[in-house]
Design an enzyme around this catalytic site. Sequence first.
Site, short mmCIF file in Angstrom:
data_model
loop_
_atom_site.label_atom_id
_atom_site.label_comp_id
_atom_site.label_asym_id
_atom_site.label_seq_id
_atom_site.Cartn_x
_atom_site.Cartn_y
_atom_site.Cartn_z
N THR A 22 -11.57 2.75 8.94
CA THR A 22 -10.39 3.06 7.98
C THR A 22 -9.59 1.97 7.77
O THR A 22 -9.60 0.88 8.44
CB THR A 22 -9.66 4.41 8.22
OG1 THR A 22 -8.71 4.85 7.16
CG2 THR A 22 -8.85 4.23 9.35
N LYS A 26 -11.02 -2.25 7.30
CA LYS A 26 -12.21 -2.34 6.34
C LYS A 26 -12.58 -3.89 6.16
O LYS A 26 -13.75 -4.33 6.20
CB LYS A 26 -12.32 -1.70 5.34
CG LYS A 26 -12.30 -0.24 5.33
CD LYS A 26 -11.89 0.44 3.91
CE LYS A 26 -11.94 2.12 4.11
NZ LYS A 26 -11.91 2.80 3.01
N ASP A 63 -17.48 4.82 0.31
CA ASP A 63 -16.43 5.58 -0.16
C ASP A 63 -16.94 5.90 -1.75
O ASP A 63 -16.50 6.84 -2.12
CB ASP A 63 -15.32 4.51 -0.27
CG ASP A 63 -14.61 4.32 1.01
OD1 ASP A 63 -14.53 5.25 1.92
OD2 ASP A 63 -14.09 3.23 1.12
N GLY A 91 -7.70 -2.34 -2.64
CA GLY A 91 -9.07 -2.37 -1.84
C GLY A 91 -10.01 -0.99 -2.34
O GLY A 91 -11.10 -0.98 -2.26
N ASN A 112 -2.73 -1.53 -13.91
CA ASN A 112 -2.16 -1.87 -12.51
C ASN A 112 -0.58 -2.55 -12.67
O ASN A 112 -0.53 -3.08 -13.85
CB ASN A 112 -2.91 -2.95 -11.52
CG ASN A 112 -2.42 -3.00 -10.31
OD1 ASN A 112 -2.47 -2.11 -9.61
ND2 ASN A 112 -2.12 -4.28 -9.84
N ARG A 113 0.30 -2.31 -11.86
CA ARG A 113 1.45 -2.92 -12.41
C ARG A 113 1.42 -4.28 -12.31
O ARG A 113 2.33 -5.19 -13.37
CB ARG A 113 2.54 -2.53 -11.00
CG ARG A 113 2.80 -1.14 -10.95
CD ARG A 113 3.90 -0.91 -9.76
NE ARG A 113 4.26 0.58 -9.37
CZ ARG A 113 5.07 1.34 -10.07
NH1 ARG A 113 5.72 0.84 -11.14
NH2 ARG A 113 5.03 2.48 -9.81
N TYR A 178 -5.00 12.68 -0.57
CA TYR A 178 -5.06 14.12 -0.22
C TYR A 178 -3.85 14.35 0.43
O TYR A 178 -3.08 13.53 1.19
CB TYR A 178 -6.22 14.80 0.03
CG TYR A 178 -6.77 14.31 1.40
CD1 TYR A 178 -6.14 14.95 2.64
CD2 TYR A 178 -7.54 13.02 1.95
CE1 TYR A 178 -6.66 14.49 3.80
CE2 TYR A 178 -7.57 12.56 3.10
CZ TYR A 178 -7.14 13.29 4.09
OH TYR A 178 -7.39 12.77 5.40
#
Length: 237
Positions: A22, A26, A63, A91, A112-113, A178
Amino acid sequence: MDDFDSRVKSFFASGGKGLNITVPFKEYAWALAEVRSVAAQLAGAVNTLYQNAEGRLLGDNTDGTGMLRDIVSNHGGSIAGKQVLIVGAGGAVRGVLPRLLVEKPASITIVNRTASRAQTLVDLFSSTGQMQALGFDQLQGHSFDLIINGTSAALVGELPPLPGSIVGPEAWCYDMIYGRGDTLFQGWAKSHGALKALNGVGMLVEQAAESFYLWRGIRPETANVIAALRAELAAPG
Protein backbone atom coordinates in the site's frame (compact mmCIF):
# COMPACT_ATOMS: atom_id res chain seq x y z
CA MET A 1 13.69 2.39 1.52
CA ASP A 2 16.49 0.23 2.99
CA ASP A 3 14.21 -1.04 5.75
CA PHE A 4 11.45 -1.82 3.22
CA ASP A 5 13.94 -3.65 1.00
CA SER A 6 15.25 -5.79 3.87
CA ARG A 7 11.78 -6.66 5.16
CA VAL A 8 10.61 -7.76 1.71
CA LYS A 9 13.68 -9.94 1.22
CA SER A 10 13.31 -11.42 4.70
CA PHE A 11 9.65 -12.24 4.02
CA PHE A 12 10.42 -14.20 0.86
CA ALA A 13 13.49 -15.85 2.38
CA SER A 14 11.25 -17.25 5.12
CA GLY A 15 8.92 -18.85 2.56
CA GLY A 16 6.37 -16.09 2.00
CA LYS A 17 4.29 -16.39 -1.18
CA GLY A 18 3.39 -12.79 -1.90
CA LEU A 19 2.94 -9.27 -0.57
CA ASN A 20 0.23 -6.68 -1.14
CA ILE A 21 1.77 -3.22 -0.95
CA THR A 22 0.00 0.00 0.00
CA VAL A 23 0.99 3.68 -0.04
CA PRO A 24 3.54 5.11 0.42
CA PHE A 25 5.56 2.02 -0.58
CA LYS A 26 4.26 1.26 -4.08
CA GLU A 27 7.05 3.17 -5.80
CA TYR A 28 9.62 1.41 -3.60
CA ALA A 29 8.11 -1.93 -4.58
CA TRP A 30 8.30 -0.91 -8.26
CA ALA A 31 12.01 -0.16 -7.88
CA LEU A 32 12.64 -3.43 -6.03
CA ALA A 33 10.88 -5.69 -8.56
CA GLU A 34 13.25 -7.45 -10.95
CA VAL A 35 10.48 -8.12 -13.49
CA ARG A 36 7.38 -5.93 -13.91
CA SER A 37 4.09 -6.59 -15.64
CA VAL A 38 2.97 -4.23 -18.39
CA ALA A 39 0.38 -2.73 -16.01
CA ALA A 40 3.02 -2.12 -13.34
CA GLN A 41 5.47 -0.66 -15.83
CA LEU A 42 2.90 1.80 -17.12
CA ALA A 43 1.55 2.62 -13.67
CA GLY A 44 4.99 3.37 -12.25
CA ALA A 45 3.89 1.59 -9.08
CA VAL A 46 3.66 -1.97 -7.78
CA ASN A 47 1.06 -3.18 -5.27
CA THR A 48 1.79 -6.91 -5.66
CA LEU A 49 5.10 -8.70 -5.18
CA TYR A 50 5.76 -12.41 -5.64
CA GLN A 51 8.51 -14.74 -6.82
CA ASN A 52 8.68 -16.89 -9.92
CA ALA A 53 10.11 -20.42 -10.08
CA GLU A 54 13.62 -19.02 -10.52
CA GLY A 55 13.30 -16.91 -7.38
CA ARG A 56 13.16 -13.60 -9.24
CA LEU A 57 10.97 -10.91 -7.68
CA LEU A 58 7.95 -10.05 -9.86
CA GLY A 59 5.94 -6.85 -9.53
CA ASP A 60 2.39 -6.25 -10.70
CA ASN A 61 -0.32 -3.66 -10.19
CA THR A 62 -3.82 -5.01 -9.58
CA ASP A 63 -5.51 -1.72 -8.63
CA GLY A 64 -7.01 -1.17 -12.08
CA THR A 65 -8.24 -4.75 -12.30
CA GLY A 66 -9.77 -4.41 -8.84
CA MET A 67 -11.67 -1.25 -9.71
CA LEU A 68 -12.87 -2.55 -13.08
CA ARG A 69 -14.01 -5.85 -11.58
CA ASP A 70 -15.99 -3.95 -8.95
CA ILE A 71 -17.66 -1.65 -11.48
CA VAL A 72 -18.32 -4.26 -14.18
CA SER A 73 -18.76 -7.59 -12.36
CA ASN A 74 -20.10 -6.51 -8.98
CA HIS A 75 -22.32 -3.63 -10.09
CA GLY A 76 -23.10 -4.43 -13.73
CA GLY A 77 -21.54 -1.28 -15.12
CA SER A 78 -19.49 -0.75 -18.25
CA ILE A 79 -16.67 1.44 -19.49
CA ALA A 80 -16.76 0.82 -23.24
CA GLY A 81 -18.00 3.82 -25.20
CA LYS A 82 -18.38 6.01 -22.09
CA GLN A 83 -17.23 9.57 -21.52
CA VAL A 84 -15.06 9.19 -18.41
CA LEU A 85 -13.82 11.93 -16.09
CA ILE A 86 -11.03 11.16 -13.62
CA VAL A 87 -10.47 13.62 -10.79
CA GLY A 88 -6.84 13.76 -9.71
CA ALA A 89 -3.51 12.99 -11.33
CA GLY A 90 -1.53 11.24 -8.62
CA GLY A 91 -0.28 7.70 -8.20
CA ALA A 92 -3.72 6.22 -7.57
CA VAL A 93 -4.97 7.49 -10.92
CA ARG A 94 -1.87 6.45 -12.81
CA GLY A 95 -2.27 2.98 -11.31
CA VAL A 96 -5.75 2.41 -12.78
CA LEU A 97 -5.38 4.18 -16.14
CA PRO A 98 -3.83 1.26 -18.07
CA ARG A 99 -6.71 -1.05 -17.18
CA LEU A 100 -9.35 1.61 -17.87
CA LEU A 101 -7.98 2.23 -21.35
CA VAL A 102 -8.18 -1.48 -22.19
CA GLU A 103 -11.97 -1.19 -21.80
CA LYS A 104 -12.16 1.27 -24.74
CA PRO A 105 -14.00 4.27 -23.29
CA ALA A 106 -15.03 6.93 -25.82
CA SER A 107 -12.72 9.36 -24.02
CA ILE A 108 -10.96 9.95 -20.73
CA THR A 109 -10.65 13.45 -19.31
CA ILE A 110 -8.30 14.07 -16.41
CA VAL A 111 -8.89 17.11 -14.22
CA ASN A 112 -6.50 18.26 -11.53
CA ARG A 113 -5.76 21.36 -9.47
CA THR A 114 -2.37 21.51 -11.17
CA ALA A 115 -3.36 21.08 -14.81
CA SER A 116 0.21 20.31 -15.87
CA ARG A 117 0.15 17.09 -13.82
CA ALA A 118 -3.00 16.00 -15.63
CA GLN A 119 -1.33 16.82 -18.95
CA THR A 120 1.67 14.68 -17.97
CA LEU A 121 -0.60 11.64 -17.61
CA VAL A 122 -2.34 12.40 -20.89
CA ASP A 123 1.02 12.63 -22.65
CA LEU A 124 2.03 9.30 -21.12
CA PHE A 125 -1.10 7.35 -22.06
CA SER A 126 -2.74 9.14 -25.00
CA SER A 127 -1.29 6.73 -27.56
CA THR A 128 -3.67 4.08 -26.22
CA GLY A 129 -6.91 6.09 -26.20
CA GLN A 130 -8.69 9.43 -26.64
CA MET A 131 -7.62 11.62 -23.70
CA GLN A 132 -7.49 15.25 -22.63
CA ALA A 133 -6.41 17.25 -19.59
CA LEU A 134 -8.47 20.08 -18.09
CA GLY A 135 -8.38 22.42 -15.14
CA PHE A 136 -11.41 22.64 -12.86
CA ASP A 137 -12.31 26.01 -14.35
CA GLN A 138 -12.65 24.34 -17.77
CA LEU A 139 -15.29 21.77 -16.78
CA GLN A 140 -18.34 23.95 -17.43
CA GLY A 141 -20.17 22.77 -20.53
CA HIS A 142 -18.95 19.17 -20.22
CA SER A 143 -20.90 16.18 -18.92
CA PHE A 144 -19.74 12.63 -18.28
CA ASP A 145 -21.07 9.08 -18.02
CA LEU A 146 -18.59 7.95 -15.37
CA ILE A 147 -16.81 10.19 -12.87
CA ILE A 148 -14.00 8.63 -10.83
CA ASN A 149 -12.57 10.42 -7.82
CA GLY A 150 -8.91 9.52 -7.50
CA THR A 151 -8.04 12.19 -4.94
CA SER A 152 -7.77 11.79 -1.19
CA ALA A 153 -9.12 15.28 -0.46
CA ALA A 154 -12.22 13.89 1.27
CA LEU A 155 -10.03 12.26 3.91
CA VAL A 156 -9.36 15.75 5.25
CA GLY A 157 -12.94 16.94 4.77
CA GLU A 158 -12.50 18.59 1.38
CA LEU A 159 -14.05 18.09 -2.04
CA PRO A 160 -12.59 19.04 -5.42
CA PRO A 161 -14.40 22.07 -6.94
CA LEU A 162 -16.61 20.11 -9.32
CA PRO A 163 -19.67 21.77 -10.93
CA GLY A 164 -22.81 19.67 -10.62
CA SER A 165 -23.49 20.10 -14.34
CA ILE A 166 -20.81 17.51 -15.18
CA VAL A 167 -23.04 14.69 -13.90
CA GLY A 168 -24.68 13.25 -17.02
CA PRO A 169 -28.31 12.03 -17.07
CA GLU A 170 -27.40 8.43 -16.17
CA ALA A 171 -23.92 9.02 -14.77
CA TRP A 172 -22.14 6.72 -12.37
CA CYS A 173 -19.76 8.17 -9.79
CA TYR A 174 -17.01 6.09 -8.21
CA ASP A 175 -14.85 7.09 -5.25
CA MET A 176 -11.60 5.15 -4.97
CA ILE A 177 -11.55 5.74 -1.22
CA TYR A 178 -14.03 4.50 1.37
CA GLY A 179 -15.00 5.06 4.98
CA ARG A 180 -17.86 4.67 7.39
CA GLY A 181 -21.04 5.62 5.55
CA ASP A 182 -20.93 7.59 2.33
CA THR A 183 -17.78 9.47 1.41
CA LEU A 184 -18.05 13.21 0.74
CA PHE A 185 -17.76 12.50 -2.98
CA GLN A 186 -20.61 9.96 -2.83
CA GLY A 187 -22.76 12.54 -1.07
CA TRP A 188 -21.91 15.12 -3.73
CA ALA A 189 -22.75 12.63 -6.49
CA LYS A 190 -26.13 11.73 -4.99
CA SER A 191 -27.01 15.39 -4.48
CA HIS A 192 -26.43 16.01 -8.19
CA GLY A 193 -28.54 13.10 -9.43
CA ALA A 194 -25.97 10.40 -10.15
CA LEU A 195 -27.58 7.10 -11.09
CA LYS A 196 -24.98 5.23 -8.98
CA ALA A 197 -22.62 6.55 -6.32
CA LEU A 198 -20.09 3.91 -5.26
CA ASN A 199 -17.07 3.85 -2.99
CA GLY A 200 -13.82 1.88 -3.09
CA VAL A 201 -14.66 -1.00 -0.74
CA GLY A 202 -15.18 -3.38 -3.65
CA MET A 203 -11.99 -2.18 -5.32
CA LEU A 204 -10.04 -2.87 -2.12
CA VAL A 205 -11.27 -6.45 -1.95
CA GLU A 206 -11.02 -7.16 -5.67
CA GLN A 207 -7.44 -5.92 -6.01
CA ALA A 208 -6.47 -8.11 -3.07
CA ALA A 209 -8.23 -11.12 -4.63
CA GLU A 210 -6.34 -10.58 -7.88
CA SER A 211 -3.07 -10.38 -5.95
CA PHE A 212 -3.92 -13.64 -4.16
CA TYR A 213 -4.56 -15.24 -7.54
CA LEU A 214 -1.09 -14.22 -8.70
CA TRP A 215 0.47 -15.70 -5.57
CA ARG A 216 -1.50 -18.93 -5.31
CA GLY A 217 -3.25 -19.55 -8.62
CA ILE A 218 -6.62 -19.43 -6.84
CA ARG A 219 -9.03 -16.52 -7.13
CA PRO A 220 -11.00 -16.12 -3.88
CA GLU A 221 -14.74 -15.52 -3.90
CA THR A 222 -15.20 -11.87 -3.00
CA ALA A 223 -18.94 -11.26 -2.54
CA ASN A 224 -19.08 -12.38 1.10
CA VAL A 225 -15.91 -10.48 1.98
CA ILE A 226 -17.25 -7.27 0.45
CA ALA A 227 -20.60 -7.72 2.24
CA ALA A 228 -18.87 -8.30 5.59
CA LEU A 229 -16.63 -5.27 5.15
CA ARG A 230 -19.57 -3.07 4.18
CA ALA A 231 -21.47 -4.27 7.24
CA GLU A 232 -18.49 -3.50 9.46
CA LEU A 233 -18.17 0.00 8.02
CA ALA A 234 -21.91 0.59 8.43
CA ALA A 235 -21.84 -0.36 12.10
CA PRO A 236 -21.58 2.44 14.70
CA GLY A 237 -17.92 3.35 15.11
